[in-house]
Enzyme design. Structure first.
Site, PDB file in Angstrom:
ATOM      1  N   GLY A 252     -12.734  -5.294 -16.362  1.00 12.73           N
ATOM      2  CA  GLY A 252     -12.418  -5.768 -17.713  1.00 12.73           C
ATOM      3  C   GLY A 252     -13.661  -6.268 -18.418  1.00 12.73           C
TER       4      GLY A 252
ATOM      5  N   PHE B 164      -4.892 -24.571  -6.538  1.00 17.54           N
ATOM      6  CA  PHE B 164      -5.220 -23.141  -6.637  1.00 17.54           C
ATOM      7  C   PHE B 164      -4.380 -22.404  -7.672  1.00 17.54           C
ATOM      8  CE2 PHE B 164      -6.391 -24.582  -2.398  1.00 17.54           C
ATOM      9  CZ  PHE B 164      -7.693 -24.130  -2.306  1.00 17.54           C
ATOM     10  N   LEU B 165      -3.588 -23.128  -8.481  1.00 17.24           N
ATOM     11  CA  LEU B 165      -2.697 -22.433  -9.424  1.00 17.24           C
ATOM     12  C   LEU B 165      -3.506 -21.670 -10.470  1.00 17.24           C
ATOM     13  CD1 LEU B 165      -2.689 -24.054 -12.385  1.00 17.24           C
ATOM     14  CD2 LEU B 165      -1.284 -25.648 -11.116  1.00 17.24           C
TER      15      LEU B 165
ATOM     16  N   CYS C  36     -11.897 -22.174 -15.094  1.00 17.12           N
ATOM     17  CA  CYS C  36     -12.368 -22.409 -13.717  1.00 17.12           C
ATOM     18  C   CYS C  36     -13.537 -21.533 -13.279  1.00 17.12           C
ATOM     19  CB  CYS C  36     -11.200 -22.237 -12.743  1.00 17.12           C
ATOM     20  SG  CYS C  36      -9.965 -23.530 -12.943  1.00 17.12           S
TER      21      CYS C  36
HETATM   22  P1  NAD Z   1      -7.357 -30.372 -18.858  1.00 18.78           P
HETATM   23  O1  NAD Z   1      -8.542 -30.588 -19.722  1.00 18.78           O
HETATM   24  O2  NAD Z   1      -6.276 -29.459 -19.308  1.00 18.78           O
HETATM   25  O3  NAD Z   1      -6.668 -31.776 -18.523  1.00 18.78           O
HETATM   26  C1  NAD Z   1      -7.383 -32.909 -18.151  1.00 18.78           C
HETATM   27  C2  NAD Z   1      -6.659 -34.119 -18.766  1.00 18.78           C
HETATM   28  O4  NAD Z   1      -7.200 -35.325 -18.235  1.00 18.78           O
HETATM   29  C3  NAD Z   1      -6.816 -34.222 -20.282  1.00 18.78           C
HETATM   30  O5  NAD Z   1      -5.526 -34.237 -20.883  1.00 18.78           O
HETATM   31  C4  NAD Z   1      -7.548 -35.557 -20.505  1.00 18.78           C
HETATM   32  O6  NAD Z   1      -7.143 -36.236 -21.670  1.00 18.78           O
HETATM   33  C5  NAD Z   1      -7.151 -36.314 -19.253  1.00 18.78           C
HETATM   34  N1  NAD Z   1      -8.036 -37.432 -18.878  1.00 18.78           N
HETATM   35  C6  NAD Z   1      -9.390 -37.497 -18.873  1.00 18.78           C
HETATM   36  N2  NAD Z   1      -9.802 -38.701 -18.426  1.00 18.78           N
HETATM   37  C7  NAD Z   1      -8.694 -39.408 -18.107  1.00 18.78           C
HETATM   38  C8  NAD Z   1      -8.464 -40.714 -17.568  1.00 18.78           C
HETATM   39  N3  NAD Z   1      -9.470 -41.522 -17.239  1.00 18.78           N
HETATM   40  N4  NAD Z   1      -7.187 -41.114 -17.393  1.00 18.78           N
HETATM   41  C9  NAD Z   1      -6.157 -40.313 -17.729  1.00 18.78           C
HETATM   42  N5  NAD Z   1      -6.315 -39.056 -18.227  1.00 18.78           N
HETATM   43  C10 NAD Z   1      -7.569 -38.613 -18.401  1.00 18.78           C
HETATM   44  O7  NAD Z   1      -7.954 -29.886 -17.449  1.00 18.78           O
HETATM   45  P2  NAD Z   1      -7.237 -28.957 -16.354  1.00 18.78           P
HETATM   46  O8  NAD Z   1      -7.389 -27.537 -16.741  1.00 18.78           O
HETATM   47  O9  NAD Z   1      -5.900 -29.499 -16.058  1.00 18.78           O
HETATM   48  O10 NAD Z   1      -8.189 -29.187 -15.098  1.00 18.78           O
HETATM   49  C11 NAD Z   1      -8.174 -30.394 -14.382  1.00 18.78           C
HETATM   50  C12 NAD Z   1      -8.940 -30.185 -13.084  1.00 18.78           C
HETATM   51  O11 NAD Z   1      -8.254 -29.223 -12.266  1.00 18.78           O
HETATM   52  C13 NAD Z   1     -10.349 -29.627 -13.254  1.00 18.78           C
HETATM   53  O12 NAD Z   1     -11.177 -30.178 -12.251  1.00 18.78           O
HETATM   54  C14 NAD Z   1     -10.174 -28.144 -13.025  1.00 18.78           C
HETATM   55  O13 NAD Z   1     -11.351 -27.521 -12.560  1.00 18.78           O
HETATM   56  C15 NAD Z   1      -9.112 -28.138 -11.951  1.00 18.78           C
HETATM   57  N6  NAD Z   1      -8.295 -26.911 -11.901  1.00 18.78           N
HETATM   58  C16 NAD Z   1      -7.853 -26.322 -13.067  1.00 18.78           C
HETATM   59  C17 NAD Z   1      -7.036 -25.189 -13.003  1.00 18.78           C
HETATM   60  C18 NAD Z   1      -6.547 -24.511 -14.257  1.00 18.78           C
HETATM   61  O14 NAD Z   1      -6.034 -23.391 -14.147  1.00 18.78           O
HETATM   62  N7  NAD Z   1      -6.669 -25.102 -15.426  1.00 18.78           N
HETATM   63  C19 NAD Z   1      -6.644 -24.681 -11.752  1.00 18.78           C
HETATM   64  C20 NAD Z   1      -7.095 -25.324 -10.592  1.00 18.78           C
HETATM   65  C21 NAD Z   1      -7.912 -26.447 -10.672  1.00 18.78           C
HETATM   66  C1  UDX Z   2      -8.334 -19.073 -11.467  1.00 19.41           C
HETATM   67  C2  UDX Z   2      -7.971 -18.891  -9.991  1.00 19.41           C
HETATM   68  O1  UDX Z   2      -7.322 -17.624  -9.810  1.00 19.41           O
HETATM   69  C3  UDX Z   2      -7.050 -20.021  -9.530  1.00 19.41           C
HETATM   70  O2  UDX Z   2      -6.803 -19.902  -8.137  1.00 19.41           O
HETATM   71  C4  UDX Z   2      -7.748 -21.347  -9.816  1.00 19.41           C
HETATM   72  O3  UDX Z   2      -6.908 -22.416  -9.428  1.00 19.41           O
HETATM   73  C5  UDX Z   2      -8.102 -21.474 -11.293  1.00 19.41           C
HETATM   74  O4  UDX Z   2      -8.923 -20.342 -11.670  1.00 19.41           O
HETATM   75  P1  UDX Z   2      -7.124 -18.668 -13.813  1.00 19.41           P
HETATM   76  O5  UDX Z   2      -8.486 -18.887 -14.367  1.00 19.41           O
HETATM   77  O6  UDX Z   2      -5.982 -19.401 -14.398  1.00 19.41           O
HETATM   78  O7  UDX Z   2      -7.126 -18.961 -12.240  1.00 19.41           O
HETATM   79  O8  UDX Z   2      -6.765 -17.104 -13.959  1.00 19.41           O
HETATM   80  P2  UDX Z   2      -7.107 -15.787 -13.116  1.00 19.41           P
HETATM   81  O9  UDX Z   2      -5.885 -14.980 -13.088  1.00 19.41           O
HETATM   82  O10 UDX Z   2      -7.768 -16.060 -11.837  1.00 19.41           O
HETATM   83  O11 UDX Z   2      -8.149 -15.048 -14.089  1.00 19.41           O
HETATM   84  C6  UDX Z   2      -9.442 -15.565 -14.337  1.00 19.41           C
HETATM   85  C7  UDX Z   2     -10.244 -14.573 -15.157  1.00 19.41           C
HETATM   86  O12 UDX Z   2     -10.562 -13.404 -14.390  1.00 19.41           O
HETATM   87  C8  UDX Z   2      -9.511 -14.071 -16.410  1.00 19.41           C
HETATM   88  O13 UDX Z   2     -10.430 -13.965 -17.477  1.00 19.41           O
HETATM   89  C9  UDX Z   2      -9.012 -12.697 -15.989  1.00 19.41           C
HETATM   90  O14 UDX Z   2      -8.826 -11.810 -17.072  1.00 19.41           O
HETATM   91  C10 UDX Z   2     -10.149 -12.242 -15.081  1.00 19.41           C
HETATM   92  N1  UDX Z   2      -9.745 -11.231 -14.093  1.00 19.41           N
HETATM   93  C11 UDX Z   2      -8.860 -11.563 -13.104  1.00 19.41           C
HETATM   94  C12 UDX Z   2     -10.292  -9.955 -14.152  1.00 19.41           C
HETATM   95  O15 UDX Z   2     -11.095  -9.643 -15.048  1.00 19.41           O
HETATM   96  N2  UDX Z   2      -9.936  -9.042 -13.192  1.00 19.41           N
HETATM   97  C13 UDX Z   2      -9.058  -9.332 -12.181  1.00 19.41           C
HETATM   98  O16 UDX Z   2      -8.794  -8.445 -11.362  1.00 19.41           O
HETATM   99  C14 UDX Z   2      -8.492 -10.643 -12.143  1.00 19.41           C
END
Ligand code: NAD
Ligand code: UDX
Length: 434
Positions: A256, A152-153, A263
């Site tokens: 906004g 959830f980060l 995500c």
């Molecule tokens: P990202 O694209 O930043 O990182 C994914 C990484 O996985 C890449 O570096 C890629 O090279 C690597 N990869 C792909 N296939 C691989 C394999 N077979 N072995 C090893 N490495 C491999 O993606 P992310 O933003 O970290 O998101 C990852 C997952 O977490 C997604 O499902 C996303 O929805 C979820 N998620 C993301 C966030 C966020 O804020 N970014 C927050 C919560 C959940």
């Molecule tokens: C989101 C979820 O908050 C997080 O829990 C999940 O794990 C990943 O997706 P993130 O996308 O990193 O996190 O950022 P977030 O702060 O949620 O903002 C997402 C988008 O919503 C941004 O474009 C932000 O500008 C927008 N936003 C957020 C608004 O327009 N209004 C708000 O009040 C809050």
């Protein structure tokens, strides 16, 4: 405990580093050689505040390792997290699970001794069971359980979100898997972060439902902002008044340019597809997605209107390109939907972003002039568009801005400034919902 993190992106690198900080032995594995080379050289491939120091400390103290292959670390591991990307599948809006399944296959061959394989990626309901089938087929003798532990980060606040979560959700179906996960997260239960244990399907759905709910909240206030503009209400006051009701809450009610990021856009879309597949209607989520597209389109009209009805031949200084501040992530950033139509209408864009310009260059049309600071972007501009609320734009020298600009339009898509201050400084100020 020994942990392997498959995928060293925004989630994998942060989670892996935080687990090392909790005392686990962690190996982050990524197929991207450049990423792993950078990490070996002490360079962090993403911008996330505080991550560089934490990575350096855990590497120095011997708890955090990086590799491009799974062969060495997997046989030793107690827990293996899959944290690879699950982007929107081209053409149909479903989550693309090819990276998750490839990782599962790769892991399977090297398992030795009891191991818990944990989906941390955001994945559709049923994925954990499919991962289990893949591993079973690939290695029928393996002793393992599959679990779900959605993340959830938020980017930009990833370390504090990971180390002080509102809750930790674990989808588990065996006592052994639950014990392993609870003991890995023990440092957080000591600070009273609750752990909610559910079945696999519930854990997978909690993630999508949470993101969809937050996205809906944003779309709701964005639609209210349009109404505020018509009836003379102030969306700040409306959001404040709503948020004071404990049942509603004040967070995620900031109007906004529409939500973006890695995500909300892909997960809301994927949830509508999961529901369709099961013959269930999720009209509220569909409406939130549609309203978000409409909000971005409304921002284009707002900018054109604020510039006298035409942007042809006009110079626009764009402050901020990333989808939110404190990240270099450009995935689904509102700028990607708002700038191309302005350019098609003849606008010339001069842009600044503290971290996202390199990534933006590969995603936005050619012809944008990227600048090193906000004042260089504003030089000779007919309008400023504040697209992302980076701290660097919160206290602009308005006198300096007015001197170097050609025009006086200031379009604040994040409601950072107030009308009186900007009008006093001689600007024609437009914002969202006020
Ligand atoms: P990202 O694209 O930043 O990182 C994914 C990484 O996985 C890449 O570096 C890629 O090279 C690597 N990869 C792909 N296939 C691989 C394999 N077979 N072995 C090893 N490495 C491999 O993606 P992310 O933003 O970290 O998101 C990852 C997952 O977490 C997604 O499902 C996303 O929805 C979820 N998620 C993301 C966030 C966020 O804020 N970014 C927050 C919560 C959940
Ligand atoms: C989101 C979820 O908050 C997080 O829990 C999940 O794990 C990943 O997706 P993130 O996308 O990193 O996190 O950022 P977030 O702060 O949620 O903002 C997402 C988008 O919503 C941004 O474009 C932000 O500008 C927008 N936003 C957020 C608004 O327009 N209004 C708000 O009040 C809050």
């Amino acid at each position: 405990m020994k942990v392997v993190m498959i995928g060293a992106g925004y989630v994998g690198l942060v989670s892996g580093t935080c687990f090392a900080e909790f005392g686990a032995q962690v190996t982050c594995v990524d197929v991207d050689q450049a990423k792993i080379d950078a990490l070996h050289d002490g360079r962090i491939p993403i911008y996330e505040p505080g991550l560089d120091d934490m990575v350096a400390r855990n590497v120095r103290e011997g708890r955090l390792h990086f590799s491009t292959g799974v062969a060495e670390a997997v046989p030793e591991a107690d827990l293996i997290f899959i944290a690879v990307g699950t982007p929107t599948r081209r053409g149909d809006g479903h989550a693309d699970l090819q990276y998750v399944y490839a990782a599962a296959k790769e892991i399977a061959r090297h398992l030795a001794g009891y191991t818990v394989i944990v989906d941390k990626s955001t994945v559709p309901v049923g994925t954990a069971r499919h991962v289990e089938r893949i591993i079973r087929e690939e290695n029928p003798d393996a002793d393992f359980d599959v679990a779900s532990n959605p993340e959830f980060l938020r980017e930009g606040a990833a370390i504090s979100d990971f180390t002080h979560p509102d809750r930790i959700v674990i989808g588990v179906e065996s006592e052994r898997a639950e014990t392993h996960l609870r003991s890995l997260y023990r440092p957080l239960s000591l600070i009273e972060s609750p752990i909610l244990a559910t079945n696999l399907e519930s854990a997978e759905l909690i993630k999508y439902a949470s993101n969809a709910f937050l996205a809906t909240k944003i779309s709701f206030i964005n639609e209210m902002s349009g109404l505020c503009e018509k009836v003379g209400a102030d969306v700040h006051a409306v959001a404040k008044g709503m948020g004071m009701d404990g049942r509603i809450g004040s967070k995620f009610l900031h109007a906004g340019p529409g939500y973006g990021g890695s995500c909300f856009p892909k997960d809301t879309l994927a949830l509508t597809r999961i529901a369709q597949e099961h013959g269930v209607s999720v009209r509220v989520v569909e409406a939130a997605v549609e309203a978000n597209g409409a909000q971005k389109a409304r921002m284009v009209r707002k900018i054109v209107d604020a510039m006298g009805g035409s942007v042809a031949g006009k110079r626009i200084a764009v402050l901020g390109l990333t989808f939110k501040p404190e990240t270099d992530d450009m995935r689904d950033a509102p700028a990607l939907a708002i700038l191309p139509p302005l350019m098609e209408k003849g606008a010339q864009i001069q842009a600044h972003d503290p971290q996202g310009a390199d990534e933006a260059k590969s995603l936005l049309p050619d012809g944008i002039h990227y600048c090193d600071d906000p004042y260089a972007a504003a030089d000779g501009a007919d309008a400023v568009v504040l697209m992302t609320e980076w701290n660097a734009y919160r206290n602009l020298d308005l006198e300096r801005l007015a001197k170097i600009m050609n025009g006086r339009a200031f379009i604040d898509l994040r409601n950072v400034y107030d009308t009186a201050t900007l009008q006093h400084a001689g600007f024609n100020y437009a914002c969202v919902g006020r």
